[in-house]
Write an enzyme that holds these catalytic residues in place. Structure first.
Site, mmCIF file in Angstrom:
data_model
loop_
_atom_site.group_PDB
_atom_site.id
_atom_site.type_symbol
_atom_site.label_atom_id
_atom_site.label_comp_id
_atom_site.label_asym_id
_atom_site.label_seq_id
_atom_site.Cartn_x
_atom_site.Cartn_y
_atom_site.Cartn_z
ATOM 1 N N ILE A 1 19.516 41.425 46.607
ATOM 2 C CA ILE A 1 18.924 40.984 47.072
ATOM 3 C C ILE A 1 18.956 39.287 46.003
ATOM 4 O O ILE A 1 17.771 37.868 47.030
ATOM 5 C CB ILE A 1 17.410 41.234 46.551
ATOM 6 C CG1 ILE A 1 17.754 41.916 45.489
ATOM 7 C CG2 ILE A 1 16.493 42.875 47.565
ATOM 8 C CD1 ILE A 1 16.391 42.999 44.498
ATOM 9 N N CYS B 1 22.602 50.986 51.133
ATOM 10 C CA CYS B 1 22.798 50.219 49.765
ATOM 11 C C CYS B 1 23.032 50.820 48.496
ATOM 12 O O CYS B 1 23.488 51.703 47.874
ATOM 13 C CB CYS B 1 21.871 48.736 50.513
ATOM 14 S SG CYS B 1 20.188 49.695 50.215
ATOM 15 N N SER B 2 21.832 50.026 47.503
ATOM 16 C CA SER B 2 21.836 51.046 46.209
ATOM 17 C C SER B 2 20.254 51.577 46.672
ATOM 18 O O SER B 2 20.715 53.290 46.291
ATOM 19 C CB SER B 2 21.899 49.562 44.874
ATOM 20 O OG SER B 2 22.922 49.084 45.277
ATOM 21 N N ASP B 3 19.159 51.149 46.030
ATOM 22 C CA ASP B 3 17.803 52.401 46.428
ATOM 23 C C ASP B 3 17.904 52.777 47.864
ATOM 24 O O ASP B 3 17.533 53.308 47.692
ATOM 25 C CB ASP B 3 17.365 51.592 45.605
ATOM 26 C CG ASP B 3 17.852 51.545 43.646
ATOM 27 O OD1 ASP B 3 18.235 52.669 43.484
ATOM 28 O OD2 ASP B 3 17.125 49.802 43.645
ATOM 29 N N ASP C 1 16.114 48.201 51.347
ATOM 30 C CA ASP C 1 16.225 46.473 51.179
ATOM 31 C C ASP C 1 17.706 46.543 52.354
ATOM 32 O O ASP C 1 17.619 46.394 53.430
ATOM 33 C CB ASP C 1 17.088 45.938 50.594
ATOM 34 C CG ASP C 1 15.673 45.634 48.984
ATOM 35 O OD1 ASP C 1 15.364 45.442 49.865
ATOM 36 O OD2 ASP C 1 16.110 45.705 47.932
ATOM 37 N N ARG C 2 18.961 46.605 51.896
ATOM 38 C CA ARG C 2 19.599 46.502 52.769
ATOM 39 C C ARG C 2 20.303 47.886 54.481
ATOM 40 O O ARG C 2 20.042 47.377 55.238
ATOM 41 C CB ARG C 2 21.570 46.156 52.798
ATOM 42 C CG ARG C 2 21.513 44.610 52.147
ATOM 43 C CD ARG C 2 22.605 44.757 51.022
ATOM 44 N NE ARG C 2 22.383 45.539 49.488
ATOM 45 C CZ ARG C 2 23.231 45.644 49.433
ATOM 46 N NH1 ARG C 2 24.358 44.692 48.780
ATOM 47 N NH2 ARG C 2 22.837 45.995 47.256
ATOM 48 N N ARG D 1 8.729 42.163 46.671
ATOM 49 C CA ARG D 1 9.525 41.441 46.996
ATOM 50 C C ARG D 1 9.196 40.298 48.120
ATOM 51 O O ARG D 1 9.605 38.775 47.855
ATOM 52 C CB ARG D 1 10.712 42.148 48.735
ATOM 53 C CG ARG D 1 10.866 44.171 48.270
ATOM 54 C CD ARG D 1 12.743 42.665 47.563
ATOM 55 N NE ARG D 1 13.587 44.019 47.352
ATOM 56 C CZ ARG D 1 13.659 44.450 45.895
ATOM 57 N NH1 ARG D 1 13.132 43.909 44.458
ATOM 58 N NH2 ARG D 1 14.550 45.487 45.644
#
Length: 624
Positions: free
Chosen positions: A337, A396-398, A401-402, A442
């Site tokens: 991000i 992705c990580s959490d 988002d992606r 965001r």
């Protein structure tokens, strides 16, 4: 009044305002005041929305507007009327031709409060100067006399409206809209999964619904999630605890013809010690068995390889394929991000503030098109696996988002339903709203802190990707690019409740479905504005867009919408009404030419048919 104004002391903290405020100096003479008995009438289309009210109070009376001067870069000072409501600021030029003559869109002066990212006040001897910058690239300086500022308390009212401390104070909770379609009901998870062939009541169904309304499995997931049918609940819970934020793998889409399934989750919490979770490994083994081909699961980690492994120091990490049976791990190299936020700033500054002869260099330096390319390439890789009958897991990580970007893009490419207007609304409600994209954080709703590193235009980047795909497949989408543009506006504006909150729990606590209007209620009430006239239904095959940077284009309708270079003007015309008439005449002339061409082609076809008929007769005579 010529020369350069002093730069605002806050310019350095707002990168989008760098080199913006270089207009004429602020007038030292006081702004003329309107008579207290004078009622100001707006000459342009300024109609109060349902629930909108003027906030300019004068004792027991109200006034619609107050006089002001507006200063824009390299333009003459504008004299006009300043109106403040609980939704927006509207500035009405005294000269109705000013915006047209100076190539400034009238919408520039219609500014929703929640879209403002900076509001600052400076006071001199006679005037109060308000510096306003917005998240969509608008910058202006409003000059109001000190007496009017004191009388109407303008700055505190404006600031509290732009950055309300309590979400209930936002305009969305006052706004009402009566449409034929209830946008809050546009997406129903059971119906969407049933359309995909997921029916847990059937004995041969491999999936089941789990009730997550209390957040028992994951607090940021929707009320209903779909998991493998033959896994014990304790295994599901253990698997959830091994994933970041408890975002366990859940089904989002499936291809009944090829038996391929699409899943989403967050990163595993392997950590520095490369911890294992037998339940998580068993969970993914069941997902691999859903593939039509050899039981294999493609795990698509949206992050770059280095970034993904660096997360181990923070307790995250990646799947070790030596422990996960029948899996393949692919890294998509999509940046986080923070990179996207910096790229967005670079794109906006490069397009709006750079020397026109060097703006392409600024676009390249921003890296925005490169980020779009990587995102589209990742989506195409996943589409390729699904078309080959291989089930896919995205994280992705959490996982908010992606992961949301990729899941929704893949479904738009794979499933023609999501290329319809209703389907597109449903995929946004599902993969963005229901699965917990952090819109509140965001989009920086009501957040004046420009240094907050959690803000990032992730949703806008997704809309840009869809924009690129619609240009490559102009007949495959029922909606047009205006819908994408307006969704970007309404995501920031605070008019609708759809883009408020960070997850389903937040929206339930705010009771958004009962107290606010869904953006889809408005969209489906204005279908004529958002329908693609070139749409051809029945194109159900998957589509794979070209993701090369050479093919991608700048979304000027979004990034450059306030530039005078993109304001179409005909010099010999007197005003905007004449401009519209000229466009109508031009369209009419084009239609006449088109009809003449059709008639000419019809005549040629008839001549060809006649010649073919003559040749057939001659051939028949020769044979006889």
């Amino acid at each position: 009044m010529q020369g350069n104004a002093n730069k605002s002391k806050f310019v350095d903290s707002d990168p989008l305002r760098v080199k913006i405020f270089q207009p004429d100096p602020v007038p030292n003479e006081p702004i003329p005041e309107s008579s207290s008995e004078m009622e100001v009438k707006f000459t342009r289309n300024f109609t109060l929305l349902e629930g909108e009210k003027i906030l300019l109070h004068k004792g027991s009376k109200r006034t619609d507007s107050i006089p002001c001067s507006i200063i824009l870069q390299n333009l003459p000072v504008l004299s006009g009327q300043f109106s403040l409501t609980n939704y927006r600021v509207v500035i009405e030029p005294n000269d109705s031709q000013w915006t047209y003559q100076n190539k400034v869109r009238p919408q520039f002066f219609d500014i929703p409060l929640l879209i403002m990212q900076r509001v600052e006040k400076t006071i001199d001897k006679n005037n109060t100067i308000l510096d306003i910058s917005t998240k969509d690239g608008r910058y202006l300086r409003a000059v109001i006399s000190n007496s009017l500022q004191s009388e109407f308390n303008i700055f505190p009212t404006l600031y509290s409206g732009a950055f309300p401390q309590n979400p209930i104070s936002r305009f969305a909770f006052s706004h009402t809209f009566c449409g034929q379609v209830d946008g809050w009901k546009i997406y129903n998870p059971q119906n969407d999964y049933a359309r995909l062939g997921v029916n847990p009541t059937k004995p041969d169904c491999r999936w089941r619904f789990l009730d997550n309304s209390t957040g028992e499995y994951c607090e940021t997931y929707p009320d209903i999630i779909v998991v493998p049918n033959d896994l014990p609940l304790m295994t599901v819970k253990t698997c959830a605890s091994f994933r970041s934020k408890n975002r366990l793998p859940v089904l989002v889409w499936c291809n009944t013809r090829r038996s391929a399934t699409l899943w989403r989750c967050s990163q595993p919490k392997t950590g520095i010690r490369t911890s294992r979770c037998v339940e998580d490994e068993e969970y993914l083994r069941r997902l691999a068995q859903s593939s039509q081909r050899d039981p294999v699961l493609h795990i698509f980690d949206a992050r770059p390889f280095v970034n993904a492994h660096a997360q181990r120091a923070l307790g995250g990490g990646v799947e070790n394929v030596n422990h996960y049976e029948n899996t393949e791990l692919h890294f998509l190299n999509i940046e986080n991000i923070h990179c996207i936020r910096e790229s967005w700033v670079g794109m906006m500054v490069g397009l709006n503030n750079t020397n026109p002869s060097k703006y392409l260099s600024a676009v390249e330096k921003s890296g925005w098109l490169e980020h779009l390319s990587l995102l589209l390439q990742g989506a195409c890789d996943i589409v390729g696996s699904l078309q080959n009958g291989v089930s896919c897991l995205i994280h992705c990580s959490d996982g908010w988002d992606r992961t949301s970007q990729l899941c929704s893009l893949v479904q738009v490419c794979m499933d023609s339903h999501y290329r319809s207007l209703r389907g597109f609304a449903q995929v946004i409600e599902k993969d963005w709203v229901s699965f917990g994209h952090q819109f509140e954080v965001r989009l920086a709703h009501a957040n004046p802190n420009l240094q907050d590193d959690k803000r990032s235009p992730i949703f806008i980047q997704f809309l840009d990707c869809v924009y690129q795909i619609t240009l490559q497949f102009p007949t495959h989408f029922e909606f047009n690019t205006l819908l994408l543009h307006d969704l970007a506006l309404y995501a920031y504006s605070g008019r609708f409740g759809t883009f408020m909150g960070n997850c389903a729990r937040d929206r339930i606590s705010l009771n958004l479905t009962a107290k606010t209007v869904s953006v889809w209620s408005y969209v489906f009430e204005n279908l004529d504005n958002y329908t693609n006239p070139y749409y051809q239904a029945g194109q159900d095959d998957p589509i794979e867009p070209i993701y090369s940077i050479r093919k991608l284009v700048i979304w000027h309708d979004l990034f450059s919408q306030w530039l005078g270079d993109f304001y179409y003007i005909v010099p010999q015309l007197l005003g905007p009404n004449d401009h519209k008439e000229a466009l109508m005449r031009s369209a009419g002339e084009g239609m006449q030419l088109y009809k003449a061409l059709i008639m000419q082609k019809d005549h040629e076809i008839k001549e060809c048919k006649r010649e073919i008929s003559d040749l057939k007769e001659k051939l028949a005579k020769l044979r006889s």
